[in-house]
Every structure is written in C-alpha cells, then in structure tokens.
Write an enzyme that holds these catalytic residues in place. Structure first.
Site: not given
Ligand code: GLN
Length: 191
Positions: A47-49, A78, A105, A135-136, A171, A173
């Site tokens: 997600g977004e940390s 992630c 990150r 993913i990112r 990921h 999952e």
């Molecule tokens: N870019 C997100 C972060 O820095 C991590 C991306 C992800 O969990 N798929 O938190």
C-alpha cells in the site's frame, strides 16, 4: 489452527486474506489493538507506507505493533517491508524498526514503477520459477546478519527470511502461487 492477522488499515489486505485461504489457513483483519491481541501472526500488506504509518499512530497501533513483532511472526510485503525495516531511505521515514535492513522506497524509478518478473534460483519449495509482481516497489539495500536472502531480482534481495519474520518487496498475494504464504505459515505453525 492458528489465525494470521492481516493489518487492514490501508492497501491490498483483502488479497492477502484470499492468499491465506488458498494456502489453507485462517486469516482475520486487524484494525484495533484487541484484534491484534487475538491473532498468532501478522501480515503488513502493500500500500502506501507513509499513509499506513499515520494510520498506525492514529489508531494507537504503533507501540502495540512493535511489541507484537518482538514476540510473534510478522510478514511484510512491499510497503509492509518498508514499515519493518530498521532504516528507510528516499526519503528517510520512521518505521517499526523490527528488522536489521536498509530499504529504499520507490527505487525502480518511473519507467519501471510496476513490472512482473520471473524469479529463478530462489530457495522455495520446488524449483519452478516464481512470478513476482512489483508495484512502486522498494529495493532492499542492506541485509544484516540476521537475514537470509531467499530470492533476488537483478542482484537485489527481494525475499528475505529473518527467522520468525519474512519480507518480500513484491506482492505474492497477487498470484496463484502459494509458496511464499506457505513458507510464512510454516513459521507460524512452528511456534
Ligand atoms: N511505494 C510504496 C511506499 O513507498 C510501496 C508500494 C507498494 O506497497 N506496492 O510505501
């Protein structure tokens, strides 16, 4: 049967619940300290940390999560890996500081923000290649002595075993391959 909690503040927690069901385990969403106390292990999803960090403080979960990790298995994927790392770069960010590793990150840059790789030579059951969805994603820049690298991508660690804990920068999952979740479940059942 033990119950694996999935931190459900933000991110793709629902996909983890599905992956544990496929792997034959019971999963429960965790949003409160009471729910955390009721589970045997925890996944911190992607997600977004930064957002998750804020929500952890808002819901009074930051210290309870640190205490949980000091005693029970935690699997970070992630953003979850970022939140468990002892040191976060790009930019530096607070974390639960559970694992002796440094992580950067969004380290693949814009063009490669999301990609799928087929990992070979990993240390998982069976030698079939492992599909890894990034993913990112962050890149793990340093792994301390307590970490054992199980898979790499372009030479960088992407799946690391820290004894009781496990981290992946991809990921697992999001694919049908349950080997990574099963590996974590073996840690949970061994306790
Ligand atoms: N870019 C997100 C972060 O820095 C991590 C991306 C992800 O969990 N798929 O938190």
């Amino acid at each position: 049967m033990k119950t694996v909690g999935v931190l459900a503040l933000q991110g793709d927690f629902e996909a983890h619940a599905g992956a544990f069901a496929r792997a034959g385990a019971r999963a429960a969403e965790v949003r409160t300290v009471e729910q955390l106390e009721a589970v045997d292990a925890l996944v911190i999803p992607g997600g977004e940390s930064t957002t998750m960090l804020k929500l952890m403080s808002y819901y009074g979960l930051f210290e309870p999560l640190k205490a949980f990790a000091a005693a029970k298995p935690v699997f970070g994927t992630c953003a979850g890996a970022i939140l468990l790392a002892g040191e976060v770069l790009n930019p530096p960010q607070a974390s639960l500081n559970v694992l002796d590793m440094t992580i950067e990150r969004n380290a693949y840059g814009r063009q490669l923000a999301s990609h799928v790789a087929r990992l070979r030579g990993h240390a998982l059951d069976g030698d079939a290649e492992l599909e890894a969805v990034f993913i990112r994603a962050p890149i793990i820049r340093r792994v301390g002595d307590s970490g054992k690298i199980l898979a790499t991508h372009n030479g960088d660690p992407v799946l690391v075993d820290f004894g009781r804990h496990l981290v992946a920068t991809f990921h697992p999952e999001l694919t049908q391959d349950s080997r990574v979740h099963k590996l974590f479940l073996r840690k949970v059942e061994a306790r």
